[in-house]
Design an enzyme around this catalytic site. Structure first.
Site, PDB file in Angstrom:
ATOM      1  N   LYS A  23       0.834  -1.208   0.000  1.00  0.00           N
ATOM      2  CA  LYS A  23       0.000   0.000   0.000  1.00  0.00           C
ATOM      3  C   LYS A  23       0.864   1.251   0.000  1.00  0.00           C
ATOM      4  CE  LYS A  23      -2.877   2.641   3.237  1.00  0.00           C
ATOM      5  NZ  LYS A  23      -1.814   3.630   3.542  1.00  0.00           N
ATOM      6  N   ASN A  24       1.930   1.262   0.795  1.00  0.00           N
ATOM      7  CA  ASN A  24       2.752   2.453   0.940  1.00  0.00           C
ATOM      8  C   ASN A  24       3.672   2.707  -0.244  1.00  0.00           C
ATOM      9  OD1 ASN A  24       1.564   2.938   3.376  1.00  0.00           O
ATOM     10  ND2 ASN A  24       3.295   2.267   4.622  1.00  0.00           N
ATOM     11  N   CYS A 121      -5.524   8.790   8.900  1.00  0.00           N
ATOM     12  CA  CYS A 121      -5.711   8.199  10.226  1.00  0.00           C
ATOM     13  C   CYS A 121      -5.225   9.141  11.321  1.00  0.00           C
ATOM     14  CB  CYS A 121      -4.952   6.870  10.309  1.00  0.00           C
ATOM     15  SG  CYS A 121      -5.586   5.604   9.184  1.00  0.00           S
ATOM     16  N   ARG A 126       0.629  14.922  11.426  1.00  0.00           N
ATOM     17  CA  ARG A 126       1.074  14.795  10.039  1.00  0.00           C
ATOM     18  C   ARG A 126       0.764  16.101   9.301  1.00  0.00           C
ATOM     19  NH1 ARG A 126      -1.201   8.927   7.945  1.00  0.00           N
ATOM     20  NH2 ARG A 126       0.410   7.617   8.825  1.00  0.00           N
ATOM     21  N   ASP A 311       4.093   0.454  11.900  1.00  0.00           N
ATOM     22  CA  ASP A 311       2.872  -0.230  11.463  1.00  0.00           C
ATOM     23  C   ASP A 311       2.829  -1.694  11.886  1.00  0.00           C
ATOM     24  OD1 ASP A 311       1.423   1.840   9.908  1.00  0.00           O
ATOM     25  OD2 ASP A 311       3.264   1.867   8.746  1.00  0.00           O
ATOM     26  N   ARG A 419      -8.866   0.197   3.265  1.00  0.00           N
ATOM     27  CA  ARG A 419      -7.853   1.115   2.719  1.00  0.00           C
ATOM     28  C   ARG A 419      -6.523   0.416   2.511  1.00  0.00           C
ATOM     29  NH1 ARG A 419      -6.168   5.533   6.105  1.00  0.00           N
ATOM     30  NH2 ARG A 419      -4.741   5.782   4.350  1.00  0.00           N
TER      31      ARG A 419
END
Length: 439
Positions: A23-24, A121, A126, A311, A419
């Site tokens: 995903k990243n 999230c 951020r 994570d 997601r």
């Protein structure tokens, strides 16, 4: 968020699932296609919400996106890039923070960019202001408006000397996506060097970029006037693989994660073994299982790569509730990442949260009054509960807790898990979980 999952826990997860691209990385590679003037092909693409969001945003800007969903191949043709309407961008971005990374490529291709208010999230600070400051250093003009932020580059973009106070993944991505077509040399110090970053650099090099990475986290980019397309296969999602591994450990199960790869997971594998988990690295994936007996408590500190990634922390904490003794977890990447433990305490877990830096060196959060350390006492049996998903990784951790607990839990807000976890409900079924989805 919506969606409700009813889980009858207490059954070990056994079987096989497959993980695809990270995903990243995948979403960032899709954004990188904007920089090229020729079509690109990206393989091993997962069916996750973030991919759909980026696809929609690219289409709004004139990119032809053909997603072969079953095969996991995306064809991207940026030949006719155009400006998008503000309202359309806002509607399609939703809670995603991806639009901030469109800025550099759009400034190069169109001379302007617009981003709406950004979500994401709620796990820590951020701010986009740092991204905007980076863009200013390249020569972008930032105009904050009621609907969002408009950026322009009346004199074009030029190379810059940037030193990050912390090796931020997002800031590193922003710099790379902007520097590759900026005139002159860009030097980025204290850059993030996560595997997903290195895969993005590989994609940009295939497109024609000139990028070198030194051993001291310094990245140098020589800007070029034109980039072509790329053909690339994404690296596997090491976060999803680690999440399923933690689920196997917490439920006393046995899961073969097809597609998982060892090089990107070596730090996780070491920790998994210290806790008492067993694994077998194969050519086509990694098998993770609970070998029986007691799990061991550990001292763990998250860090940027090559450290233990943040994570991985949340899913593993659930497994640590089943370990014997006191485990200490010090979170140094996101300051508010222990919010998910409140639900675990409601299920019977013994977890105490502290403002102090525990179990390691002082970190940047130590003097800022954040609850960023945890002490987990175990083993403690977990009991079923009604849970609301707080964020992506915390949400999957709550699923693991519900699968571990005795009784029937109701987990609401599960749509956010889509997601970053491809077909997670199908995978739960394949592993023998007793779960029922209600609309």
């Amino acid at each position: 968020m919506s969606g409700l999952l009813t889980i009858e826990g207490g059954t070990p997860l056994n079987g096989e699932i497959t993980v695809r691209g990270a995903k990243n990385f995948v979403s960032k590679a899709m954004v990188a296609s904007l920089l090229g003037e020729e079509p690109s092909v990206l393989r091993n693409v997962p069916l996750i919400r973030d991919v759909d969001v980026v696809s929609d945003l690219l289409r709004l800007h004139g990119v032809t996106v053909d997603h072969e969903r079953e095969s996991g191949v995306i064809h991207l043709d940026p030949s006719n890039v155009e400006s998008a309407h503000v309202a359309d961008i806002d509607a399609h971005a939703g809670s995603s923070r991806i639009p901030i990374l469109f800025c550099g490529p759009l400034l190069h291709r169109l001379g302007e960019a617009f981003i709406p208010d950004l979500g994401g999230c709620r796990i820590g600070d951020r701010p986009i202001d740092y991204h905007l400051e980076i863009l200013r250093q390249f020569g972008a003009v930032v105009d904050k408006r009621t609907q969002g932020i408009h950026l322009s580059a009346p004199r074009g973009l030029h190379g810059a000397r940037i030193e990050l106070p912390y090796p931020s993944v997002g800031a590193t991505e922003q710099t790379l996506l902007t520097a590759v077509r900026a005139a002159g040399l860009t030097e980025l110090r204290n850059a993030a060097i996560e595997p997903e970053i290195m895969d993005l650099i590989a994609v940009l090099q295939k497109m024609g970029a000139i990028i070198s990475v030194d051993t001291d986290r310094t990245v140098r980019i020589e800007g070029v006037a034109r980039l072509g397309g790329f053909s690339h296969t994404s690296l596997a999602d090491r976060i999803e693989a680690g999440s399923w591994a933690s689920a196997a450990l917490a439920t006393q199960g046995d899961i073969f994660v097809r597609g998982a790869t060892q090089p990107e997971m070596m730090t996780f594998l070491n920790t998994f073994r210290k806790v008492g988990g067993a694994f077998d690295v194969r050519e086509d994936g990694i098998r993770f299982w609970h070998p029986g007996g007691e799990l061991s408590s550990i001292v763990l500190e998250t860090d940027v790569h090559p450290g233990f990634m943040t994570d991985w922390q949340q899913p593993l904490v659930v497994a640590l509730t089943q370990a014997t003794g006191l485990s200490i977890v010090h979170e140094t990447v996101y300051e508010n990442r222990f919010g998910f433990t409140e639900a675990l305490r409601g299920m019977g877990a013994k977890i105490q949260i502290y403002r102090e830096c525990l179990g390691g060196l002082q970190c940047r959060f130590g003097q800022r009054n954040f609850n960023h350390s945890a002490v987990v006492s175990g083993p403690t049996p977990l009991r079923a509960a009604d849970i609301m998903v707080p964020d992506l990784r915390g949400g999957f951790s709550h699923l693991i807790a519900a699968l571990t607990a005795q009784g029937t839990s109701r987990v609401s807000g599960i749509d956010i898990i889509n997601r970053g976890y491809e077909n997670f409900q199908v995978k739960l079924e394949a592993l023998g979980a007793r779960a029922l989805v209600a609309a």
